[in-house]
Write a protein that holds these residues in place. Structure first.
Motif, mmCIF file in Angstrom:
data_model
loop_
_atom_site.group_PDB
_atom_site.id
_atom_site.type_symbol
_atom_site.label_atom_id
_atom_site.label_comp_id
_atom_site.label_asym_id
_atom_site.label_seq_id
_atom_site.Cartn_x
_atom_site.Cartn_y
_atom_site.Cartn_z
ATOM 1 N N PRO A 195 0.806 -1.217 0.000
ATOM 2 C CA PRO A 195 0.000 0.000 0.000
ATOM 3 C C PRO A 195 0.842 1.270 0.000
ATOM 4 N N GLU A 196 2.070 1.180 0.484
ATOM 5 C CA GLU A 196 2.925 2.372 0.511
ATOM 6 C C GLU A 196 3.298 2.848 -0.891
ATOM 7 N N THR A 197 3.132 1.998 -1.895
ATOM 8 C CA THR A 197 3.428 2.404 -3.272
ATOM 9 C C THR A 197 2.209 2.985 -3.975
ATOM 10 N N ASN A 198 1.063 2.969 -3.309
ATOM 11 C CA ASN A 198 -0.176 3.410 -3.926
ATOM 12 C C ASN A 198 -0.616 4.745 -3.317
ATOM 13 N N PRO A 199 -0.444 5.838 -4.055
ATOM 14 C CA PRO A 199 -0.816 7.157 -3.530
ATOM 15 C C PRO A 199 -2.282 7.268 -3.118
ATOM 16 N N MET A 200 -3.158 6.468 -3.712
ATOM 17 C CA MET A 200 -4.576 6.521 -3.363
ATOM 18 C C MET A 200 -4.828 6.093 -1.923
ATOM 19 N N GLU A 201 -3.965 5.274 -1.369
ATOM 20 C CA GLU A 201 -4.158 4.802 0.003
ATOM 21 C C GLU A 201 -4.208 5.970 0.984
ATOM 22 N N ASP A 202 -3.405 7.007 0.740
ATOM 23 C CA ASP A 202 -3.431 8.183 1.617
ATOM 24 C C ASP A 202 -4.754 8.929 1.515
#
Length: 100
Positions: free
Chosen positions: A50-57
């Motif tokens: 998830p740290e590679t997916n900006p949408m998670e933030d």
């Protein structure tokens, strides 16, 4: 796929999708449909990253706002979501996602 069909109708030129590897993004049906589309290029993020997916933030911020909503009716929660998205500017979205 309805969302992707709508996206193609509302845009011109190439579309780049950067997706996590959720099953609804990688199902045979979706892969087959995407294979028939010449305007969509798909890039999959690493599994369980998830740290590679900006949408998670952005999802995290939305969940925090909705969780803080004291109105627990469905309409109240939907309104909280609408306020979150209405208040987002393009710049703040990119900042939250760590892109800008």
């Amino acid at each position: 796929m309805e969302h992707l069909k709508s996206l193609l109708q509302r845009t011109v030129g190439q579309v780049i999708l950067v997706w996590d590897q959720a099953t609804w993004h990688t199902s045979q049906e979706v892969r087959r449909w995407l294979g028939d589309q010449d305007r969509i290029d798909t890039y999959l993020l690493p599994v369980r990253s998830p740290e590679t997916n900006p949408m998670e933030d952005l999802w995290r911020e939305l969940k925090e706002q909705v969780a803080a909503c004291l109105e627990r009716s469905l309409e109240g929660l939907l309104e909280s979501c609408r306020r979150y998205f209405d208040d987002l500017s393009g710049k703040s979205t990119l900042q939250t996602a760590g892109i800008y």
